[in-house]
Design an enzyme around this catalytic site. Structure first.
Site, PDB file in Angstrom:
ATOM      1  N   GLY A 269       0.798  -1.221   0.000  1.00  0.00           N
ATOM      2  CA  GLY A 269       0.000   0.000   0.000  1.00  0.00           C
ATOM      3  C   GLY A 269       0.828   1.268   0.000  1.00  0.00           C
ATOM      4  O   GLY A 269       0.345   2.328   0.415  1.00  0.00           O
ATOM      5  N   ARG A 270       2.075   1.171  -0.470  1.00  0.00           N
ATOM      6  CA  ARG A 270       2.932   2.348  -0.454  1.00  0.00           C
ATOM      7  C   ARG A 270       2.468   3.395  -1.457  1.00  0.00           C
ATOM      8  O   ARG A 270       2.654   4.588  -1.276  1.00  0.00           O
ATOM      9  CB  ARG A 270       4.392   1.949  -0.708  1.00  0.00           C
ATOM     10  CG  ARG A 270       5.376   2.932  -0.110  1.00  0.00           C
ATOM     11  CD  ARG A 270       6.803   2.442  -0.144  1.00  0.00           C
ATOM     12  NE  ARG A 270       7.037   1.327   0.765  1.00  0.00           N
ATOM     13  CZ  ARG A 270       8.251   0.871   1.087  1.00  0.00           C
ATOM     14  NH1 ARG A 270       9.317   1.443   0.560  1.00  0.00           N
ATOM     15  NH2 ARG A 270       8.395  -0.141   1.919  1.00  0.00           N
ATOM     16  N   GLY A 271       1.833   2.940  -2.544  1.00  0.00           N
ATOM     17  CA  GLY A 271       1.289   3.880  -3.514  1.00  0.00           C
ATOM     18  C   GLY A 271       0.194   4.745  -2.915  1.00  0.00           C
ATOM     19  O   GLY A 271       0.054   5.920  -3.269  1.00  0.00           O
TER      20      GLY A 271
END
Length: 540
Positions: A269-271
């Site tokens: 979920g870094r985006g």
């Protein structure tokens, strides 16, 4: 001192005391460089290692704990480890290279045990060899380099390579940061182990990682590979340089009002974090770690908590601001293209290892911190050192009377009158590569827009005045290397019209099966990109 005086000094080695002869010159003193020096010396080569910092304490590994891709040879463990990485990297890795790295890593860990590295033991007394503590690891490697008989030049950044009349690499020139004197090494072969390029983003240990080796290699005609896979951002506290992200698997991410951000995470979920940071701050809390996990974290990576302790923050119960720092090719996979098992580049006499070389061979289009990177550093360093030693011995047999020609360009041999403003160049490059909307979420028009400015800046630098002092030369070459890296990176990203690995294109959001190939790149005044086939093998 004038620019011409400094230029003459580069080939003279100051007063003559800075002139050296070696079979193998290793440029860079991180794990890859240290393993290369040890390996070359074991082959009987006379070895000299030149490090921009202090070998053993500089670079991304030395201040950190790092995972290690250390997988037992029995059962199906290695096949499972390869399958996981193959899919994550967009099926651009190669089984033969993954097998080689797994085997060499296993063998070199046995060497580390024999040398006395303090691997911890589990409850049954078995050593746990899947991680390394950077300070202890690199302290030991410096000791082994010296015991092998290699000479170390600390605080001695290289500025340019030397080539003979046939284009074969035969040494390098550089400076000593402390004395301001110059050095010249005539060598039978050179190993580039200078690390990747993190664009001076203030990520931990990355202050010396500006792409210098790749610039020097490109100046003698070497090709690079996978430069589109160079948009890795490290997650960490906004008030700290530590971008070790393992512990964020136990974090929840929040907005300023304490609302959990749906979909935000460290691994997948870094985006979402990047998207949110474009409009508002993001906070984290390691509130999903139980007491046992918290105790393990404190022992596994104690330097992770230093900045929290200084700020008086309990990261397990209090929210703290986070950011994403660009780590470029340090945690990306792009680097110098390798043409054979010895880690030779496309230029005779030049070898590459560690983050300076492409990791596509084992990671494809995606990697992260530690693990595969650490295994690649010790394996490719070992092979590059042995390959360079064999080449260097042959060069010694031919004789050392070859003509040495300087290969350096920008800031060294340019003939313009306008001063080179290194800080201005660095800020201009960072303005194009740091923003998430340009580099994380890539789009064709934005890439072309950035390249127009970057190309124009390179044209200006080509006609700038040469550096007049050692300090000016080092900073100017770092700025030029960062600029060159950004142009290879974005030109390659423009050519890959799909989303694969860590490379993401807004208008091409899916994997294109027809683009399962590598992209080689190179050139300085005119950057070129061309396709290169992935070698397909059946898994062993």
């Amino acid at each position: 001192m004038g620019a011409r005086d400094f230029e003459r000094q580069l080939l003279s080695g100051s007063d003559g005391s800075g002139r050296h002869q070696a079979d193998v010159l290793v440029i860079g003193g991180g794990p890859a460089g240290a393993w290369a020096a040890v390996s070359a010396a074991a082959q009987g080569a006379r070895v000299l290692l030149a490090d921009k910092g202090f070998c053993g304490t500089s670079g991304a590994t030395a201040p950190s704990g790092t995972g290690l891709w250390h997988v037992p040879p029995d059962g199906s463990a290695r096949e499972e480890a390869k399958a996981s990485r193959l899919a994550m990297g967009g099926h651009l890795a190669e089984h033969a290279w993954m097998d080689r790295v797994l085997e060499q890593t296993w063998a070199n860990v046995e060497r580390l045990k024999d040398w006395g590295y303090p691997f911890p033991a589990d409850d049954q007394g078995a050593l746990r060899c899947t991680s390394l503590q950077g300070p202890e690891y690199m302290r030991l490697m410096r000791k082994r380099v010296k015991e092998a008989g290699a000479r170390i030049l600390d605080h001695s950044p290289a500025l340019e390579l030397l080539v003979d009349e046939h284009g074969t690499v035969c040494g390098a020139t550089g400076v000593n940061r402390q004395s301001g004197s110059t050095w010249v090494v005539r060598a039978g072969a050179v190993v580039i182990a200078t690390g990747g390029c993190a664009f001076l983003s203030r990520a931990l240990g990355c202050n010396v990682l500006t792409g210098d080796g790749q610039l020097m290699a490109a100046e003698v005609g070497a090709a690079l590979s996978g430069m589109e896979f160079s948009n890795a951002y490290g997650l960490g506290p906004a008030f700290s340089s530590v971008t070790k992200s393992l512990f964020y698997n136990w974090a929840t991410f929040y907005t300023a009002d304490g609302t959990a951000i749906e979909g935000a995470g460290s691994s997948k979920g870094r985006g979402v974090i990047a998207q949110t940071l474009q409009s508002q701050p993001v906070f984290a809390c390691l509130d999903r770690a139980d007491a046992q996990i918290r105790a393990w974290m404190r022992t596994a990576q104690p330097n992770f908590f230093v900045s929290f302790d200084r700020q008086g923050i309990d990261p397990f119960t209090q929210h703290f601001p986070v950011t994403l720092r660009l780590e470029g090719t340090v945690r990306g996979t792009g680097g110098l293209h390798l043409v054979d098992d010895s880690c030779a580049t496309s230029v005779p006499g030049l070898y590459a290892a560690g983050d300076a070389a492409t990791r596509e061979l084992i990671c494809g289009g995606f990697t992260g911190g530690g693990s595969h990177n650490a295994a690649w550093a010790l394996s490719s360093g070992f092979w590059a050192g042995a390959g360079a030693a064999a080449f260097g011995r042959d060069a010694r047999a031919v004789g050392s009377n070859r003509t040495a020609l300087r290969a350096g360009g920008v800031a060294l041999s340019s003939r313009g009158a306008v001063a080179f403003d290194s800080q201005e160049v660095i800020r201009a490059v960072q303005a194009e590569v740091f923003p998430y909307e340009r580099n994380w979420f890539r789009e064709g028009d934005a890439l072309r827009d950035s390249l127009a400015r970057l190309d124009a800046l390179w044209t200006r630098l080509r006609t700038s005045a040469p550096a007049a002092t050692a300090t000016e030369a080092v900073r100017a070459r770092e700025a030029a290397a960062m600029l060159a890296t950004s142009r290879w990176m974005y030109r390659s990203a423009l050519q890959r019209t799909e989303t694969r690995g860590m490379h993401r294109r807004r208008e091409h959001g899916a994997v294109d099966p027809a683009q399962r190939h590598r992209l080689l790149s190179g050139g300085l005044d005119e950057v070129w990109v061309q396709r290169h086939a992935v070698q397909d093998e059946v898994a062993a």
